[in-house]
Write a protein that holds these residues in place. Structure first.
Motif, PDB file in Angstrom:
ATOM      1  N   ASP A 150       0.825  -1.203   0.000  1.00  0.00           N
ATOM      2  CA  ASP A 150       0.000   0.000   0.000  1.00  0.00           C
ATOM      3  C   ASP A 150       0.863   1.258   0.000  1.00  0.00           C
ATOM      4  N   LYS A 151       2.004   1.199   0.656  1.00  0.00           N
ATOM      5  CA  LYS A 151       2.894   2.357   0.719  1.00  0.00           C
ATOM      6  C   LYS A 151       3.687   2.548  -0.574  1.00  0.00           C
ATOM      7  N   ILE A 152       3.833   1.470  -1.338  1.00  0.00           N
ATOM      8  CA  ILE A 152       4.662   1.530  -2.542  1.00  0.00           C
ATOM      9  C   ILE A 152       3.822   1.727  -3.802  1.00  0.00           C
ATOM     10  N   LEU A 153       2.772   0.915  -3.958  1.00  0.00           N
ATOM     11  CA  LEU A 153       1.986   0.926  -5.186  1.00  0.00           C
ATOM     12  C   LEU A 153       1.126   2.189  -5.260  1.00  0.00           C
ATOM     13  N   PRO A 154       1.272   2.995  -6.305  1.00  0.00           N
ATOM     14  CA  PRO A 154       0.412   4.184  -6.431  1.00  0.00           C
ATOM     15  C   PRO A 154      -1.030   3.764  -6.708  1.00  0.00           C
ATOM     16  N   HIS A 155      -1.979   4.334  -5.960  1.00  0.00           N
ATOM     17  CA  HIS A 155      -3.376   3.945  -6.125  1.00  0.00           C
ATOM     18  C   HIS A 155      -4.291   5.002  -5.539  1.00  0.00           C
ATOM     19  N   LEU A 156      -5.560   4.915  -5.926  1.00  0.00           N
ATOM     20  CA  LEU A 156      -6.580   5.840  -5.449  1.00  0.00           C
ATOM     21  C   LEU A 156      -7.822   5.040  -5.100  1.00  0.00           C
ATOM     22  N   HIS A 157      -8.298   5.174  -3.876  1.00  0.00           N
ATOM     23  CA  HIS A 157      -9.473   4.430  -3.443  1.00  0.00           C
ATOM     24  C   HIS A 157     -10.736   4.984  -4.100  1.00  0.00           C
ATOM     25  N   PRO A 158     -11.721   4.126  -4.371  1.00  0.00           N
ATOM     26  CA  PRO A 158     -13.007   4.604  -4.914  1.00  0.00           C
ATOM     27  C   PRO A 158     -13.615   5.671  -4.008  1.00  0.00           C
ATOM     28  N   ASP A 184      -6.044  12.553  -2.620  1.00  0.00           N
ATOM     29  CA  ASP A 184      -5.856  11.510  -1.607  1.00  0.00           C
ATOM     30  C   ASP A 184      -5.137  10.276  -2.147  1.00  0.00           C
ATOM     31  N   ALA A 185      -4.614  10.356  -3.352  1.00  0.00           N
ATOM     32  CA  ALA A 185      -3.899   9.221  -3.931  1.00  0.00           C
ATOM     33  C   ALA A 185      -2.696   8.856  -3.068  1.00  0.00           C
ATOM     34  N   GLU A 186      -2.389   7.556  -2.992  1.00  0.00           N
ATOM     35  CA  GLU A 186      -1.316   7.060  -2.133  1.00  0.00           C
ATOM     36  C   GLU A 186      -0.259   6.330  -2.952  1.00  0.00           C
ATOM     37  N   GLY A 187       0.852   6.001  -2.302  1.00  0.00           N
ATOM     38  CA  GLY A 187       1.927   5.270  -2.955  1.00  0.00           C
ATOM     39  C   GLY A 187       3.047   6.179  -3.416  1.00  0.00           C
ATOM     40  N   ILE A 188       3.922   5.626  -4.247  1.00  0.00           N
ATOM     41  CA  ILE A 188       5.082   6.366  -4.737  1.00  0.00           C
ATOM     42  C   ILE A 188       4.706   7.174  -5.976  1.00  0.00           C
TER      43      ILE A 188
END
Length: 271
Positions: free
Chosen positions: A96-104, A110-114
């Motif tokens: 979760d900390k590495i993969l860039p993603h955005l929750h529905p 609020d996008a997370e990751g690198i």
């Protein structure tokens, strides 16, 4: 159904079962061909329902059997389940900390990751559901891989029930990706493609999980609880918050209860 699957080895069974779960993701994504928007209350309710199914599956189909298999553990029957559960959650936390993603339902801020800001919203949404689907595919693969060891705690009916439950809750995941993309102006075809693509990881993860435990029996309770921990992390970190961000907390909570009870009934009645 059980008789049909008995004609194949556990690894093939896992792959076939996750083709169904992938298909349910595609079925949800296919709603873009009938409408451009979807009622937010319906979507939040379905996300809550999905969370309930995942929580119930984590215990009834994964942690419970893992504890039963660990009666002779030198430390105690609780150790493999506890260790694997925490390891699974930690593993997903790291991804979760590495993969860039955005929750529905979340804004792009609020996008997370690198380096998430450097990627399109569509890519971030797909990666979020892909992250969600990794532990689900592993769970199905491990459940079928357990059959190769011939343990009485693992049954084909139970593995099929787990796949059925995960397939049911994959429907709103496909909706959660394809509908926001369609609402932003993306074509129906592309919205569907991105929505169903997020489920493609499940057959891959299932085969990996089945291979990992099919011939390494001591690993099995740890693997089952690992998948459970990963799924619970996803529910807490992603599914529940996403289902309640738009103000439908009561509906999402009750839908979660219904999803939990349905999966419990399926597992007890069929497994």
């Amino acid at each position: 159904m059980v008789d049909f699957f008995q004609n194949f080895n556990p690894i093939t069974q896992a792959f076939m079962a996750t083709l169904f779960t992938w298909g349910m993701t595609a079925f949800g994504a296919a709603l873009v061909f009938t409408t451009k928007t979807i009622n937010q209350r319906f979507l939040d309710g379905m996300l809550g329902f999905a969370g309930g199914v995942m929580i119930a599956a984590s215990f009834w189909s994964l942690l419970g059997p893992a504890i039963e298999m660990s009666d002779n553990n030198a430390i105690g029957p609780w150790f493999p389940a506890a260790f694997g559960f925490l390891l699974g959650g930690t593993f997903l936390w790291g991804i979760d900390k590495i993969l860039p993603h955005l929750h529905p339902n979340s804004p792009i801020s609020d996008a997370e990751g690198i380096y998430p800001k450097e990627r399109k919203r569509s890519t971030l949404l797909v990666l979020a559901i892909t992250l969600h689907n990794i532990p689900e595919g592993l769970a199905v693969g491990i459940a079928f891989g357990a059959l190769a060891n011939g343990g009485t705690e693992a049954t084909l009916a139970s593995a099929l029930t787990l796949a059925l439950g995960i397939g049911i809750q994959n429907f709103p995941e496909g909706v959660a990706v394809s509908m926001p993309l369609r609402g932003e102006g993306m074509s129906r075809r592309k919205s569907f493609f991105y929505g169903q693509f997020s489920g493609m990881v499940e057959p891959i993860a299932a085969v990996i999980g089945a291979f990992a435990v099919a011939f390494i029996e001591p690993l099995l309770p740890y693997a089952l609880s690992f998948a459970a921990g990963a799924m619970i992390f996803v529910v807490i970190e992603e599914v529940i918050p996403s289902s309640q961000e738009k103000g439908n907390k009561d509906l999402a909570s009750m839908s979660l209860m219904v999803g939990f009870v349905l999966m419990m009934i399926l597992d007890v009645a069929l497994g």
